[in-house]
Write a protein that holds these residues in place. Structure first.
Motif, PDB file in Angstrom:
ATOM      1  N   ASN A   1       0.712  -1.119  -0.279  1.00 56.16           N
ATOM      2  CA  ASN A   1      -0.023  -0.108  -0.382  1.00 56.16           C
ATOM      3  C   ASN A   1       0.909   1.440   0.148  1.00 56.16           C
ATOM      4  O   ASN A   1       0.389   2.452  -0.128  1.00 56.16           O
ATOM      5  CB  ASN A   1      -1.086   0.491   1.132  1.00 56.16           C
ATOM      6  CG  ASN A   1      -0.115  -0.331   2.970  1.00 56.16           C
ATOM      7  OD1 ASN A   1       1.117  -0.220   2.849  1.00 56.16           O
ATOM      8  ND2 ASN A   1      -0.693   0.728   3.927  1.00 56.16           N
TER       9      ASN A   1
ATOM     10  N   TYR B   1      -1.487  12.104  -3.734  1.00 55.89           N
ATOM     11  CA  TYR B   1      -2.478  12.085  -4.544  1.00 55.89           C
ATOM     12  C   TYR B   1      -3.097  12.891  -5.004  1.00 55.89           C
ATOM     13  O   TYR B   1      -3.379  13.284  -6.852  1.00 55.89           O
ATOM     14  CB  TYR B   1      -3.180  11.176  -4.425  1.00 55.89           C
ATOM     15  CG  TYR B   1      -3.382   9.801  -3.644  1.00 55.89           C
ATOM     16  CD1 TYR B   1      -3.225   8.765  -4.406  1.00 55.89           C
ATOM     17  CD2 TYR B   1      -2.315   9.337  -2.469  1.00 55.89           C
ATOM     18  CE1 TYR B   1      -2.408   6.836  -4.890  1.00 55.89           C
ATOM     19  CE2 TYR B   1      -2.543   8.364  -1.882  1.00 55.89           C
ATOM     20  CZ  TYR B   1      -2.178   7.111  -3.350  1.00 55.89           C
ATOM     21  OH  TYR B   1      -1.755   6.056  -3.680  1.00 55.89           O
TER      22      TYR B   1
ATOM     23  N   LYS C   1       1.692   2.833  -6.555  1.00 60.07           N
ATOM     24  CA  LYS C   1       0.440   3.048  -7.188  1.00 60.07           C
ATOM     25  C   LYS C   1       0.889   4.628  -7.898  1.00 60.07           C
ATOM     26  O   LYS C   1       0.375   4.532  -8.697  1.00 60.07           O
ATOM     27  CB  LYS C   1      -0.507   3.599  -5.995  1.00 60.07           C
ATOM     28  CG  LYS C   1      -0.516   2.442  -5.279  1.00 60.07           C
ATOM     29  CD  LYS C   1      -1.928   3.148  -4.033  1.00 60.07           C
ATOM     30  CE  LYS C   1      -2.469   1.773  -3.058  1.00 60.07           C
ATOM     31  NZ  LYS C   1      -3.542   1.998  -2.274  1.00 60.07           N
TER      32      LYS C   1
END
Length: 318
Positions: free
Chosen positions: A79, A171, A84
């Motif tokens: 994670n 993000y 990501k």
């Protein structure tokens, strides 16, 4: 050289790099330069962002035999931000997951020329990190008040306290132009200690000469620097090579263009020849890699040019 984590405990300098296979060779140069110039006990953490067994073996054998150096390869959890958003953001993940309280982060495109003890002992004055100002006037865009994230001295106990907010910024800013630096600069705005540019000498031989004109910095701090940072792309596009604001073009030593005009390019290659990649510069494989990269850049430039001409023709005929 030890590879046991137990040996990393104690009074020593902690240094962390985050690399994949593409940066295994330049990382070996960085690590070799550390081992040759930094005195005392050192723990080197290498965050594995996609290394193979051969990479690790060559990196380990690139360091001289020193019983006071420990090298550890560590993995990030599934994670992690880097898993990501890409490996360049692994430098942010270390602020949460590195198992120490204080560490120096280094990009794998730096060359250490002097002892890092003085930097390690920098008083952070209660701030979470220290960094050198970013002097890049990229395509005419000023970066006043920003730090360059290629060299960081971090108080990890403090960075962890606000890590959830920092993660959200990553993000939120994932589409930003400088996505590997912008989240850090936004999150730690006005909460960092400025290091002298000797600890992160950027753009030498190119845009550094304008640093004192466009940014509020002292370029003289980069004379005889402690850490040389080879900023710029590995294989610059035609647009970068012809960029009016950066002449000669800024690029890495091992790319097809080399690092034209850089005063420490030869030192980088000399250091590489003291690693497991010795002789790479004169190898057939390197020459082929340069030629392939050059042809790919030219092909992309032609495709972009053709698209631009096609667009102009459409506008004219509309």
């Amino acid at each position: 050289m030890s590879t046991r984590h137990d040996d990393a405990i104690g009074d020593r300098i902690n240094i962390v790099l985050t690399i994949d296979s593409g940066y295994a060779m330049p990382a070996a140069v960085t690590l070799r330069s550390i081992a040759e110039n930094v005195r005392g006990n050192i723990t080197i953490y290498i965050v594995d962002c996609g290394l193979v067994a051969e990479d690790k073996q060559k990196i380990e054998t690139s360091l001289p035999v020193r019983p006071d150096i420990t090298i550890l390869f560590i993995d990030l959890p599934p994670n992690a931000i880097a898993s990501k958003l890409g490996p360049s953001l692994a430098r942010i993940d270390v602020m949460k997951y590195l198992p120490v309280e204080r560490a120096i982060y280094l990009d794998a495109d730096v060359l250490v020329r002097k002892d890092l003890t003085a930097m390690w002992n920098t008083n952070l004055e209660g701030h979470p990190l220290a960094a050198a100002p970013d002097i890049g006037r990229r395509r005419g865009v000023r970066r006043d008040g920003h730090f360059n994230s290629g060299v960081l001295l971090m108080d990890l106990a403090k960075t962890r306290t606000t890590f959830p907010e920092l993660e959200r910024r990553c993000y939120d800013l994932k589409g930003s132009r400088f996505y590997d630096q912008d989240p850090l600069n936004a999150h730690f705005k006005d909460d960092w200690v400025a290091l002298d540019l000797t600890w992160n000498a950027q753009g030498l031989g190119t845009y550094a000469e304008w640093a004192g004109v466009y940014e509020k910095v002292c370029p003289e701090e980069m004379n005889d620097p402690a850490i040389v940072h080879f900023t710029g792309p590995i294989h610059p596009s035609v647009g970068v090579v012809l960029d009016f604001f950066q002449q000669p073009a800024t690029a890495k030593p091992w790319g097809y263009l080399g690092a034209p005009g850089h005063p420490y390019e030869k030192d980088w290659w000399d250091t590489l020849d003291r690693t497991a990649w010795r002789g790479w510069k004169d190898s057939v494989d390197y020459k082929a890699t340069r030629q392939q990269a050059r042809m790919k850049v030219l092909k992309t430039a032609k495709e972009d040019f053709d698209k631009w001409i096609e667009l102009r023709e459409r506008i004219r005929s509309a």
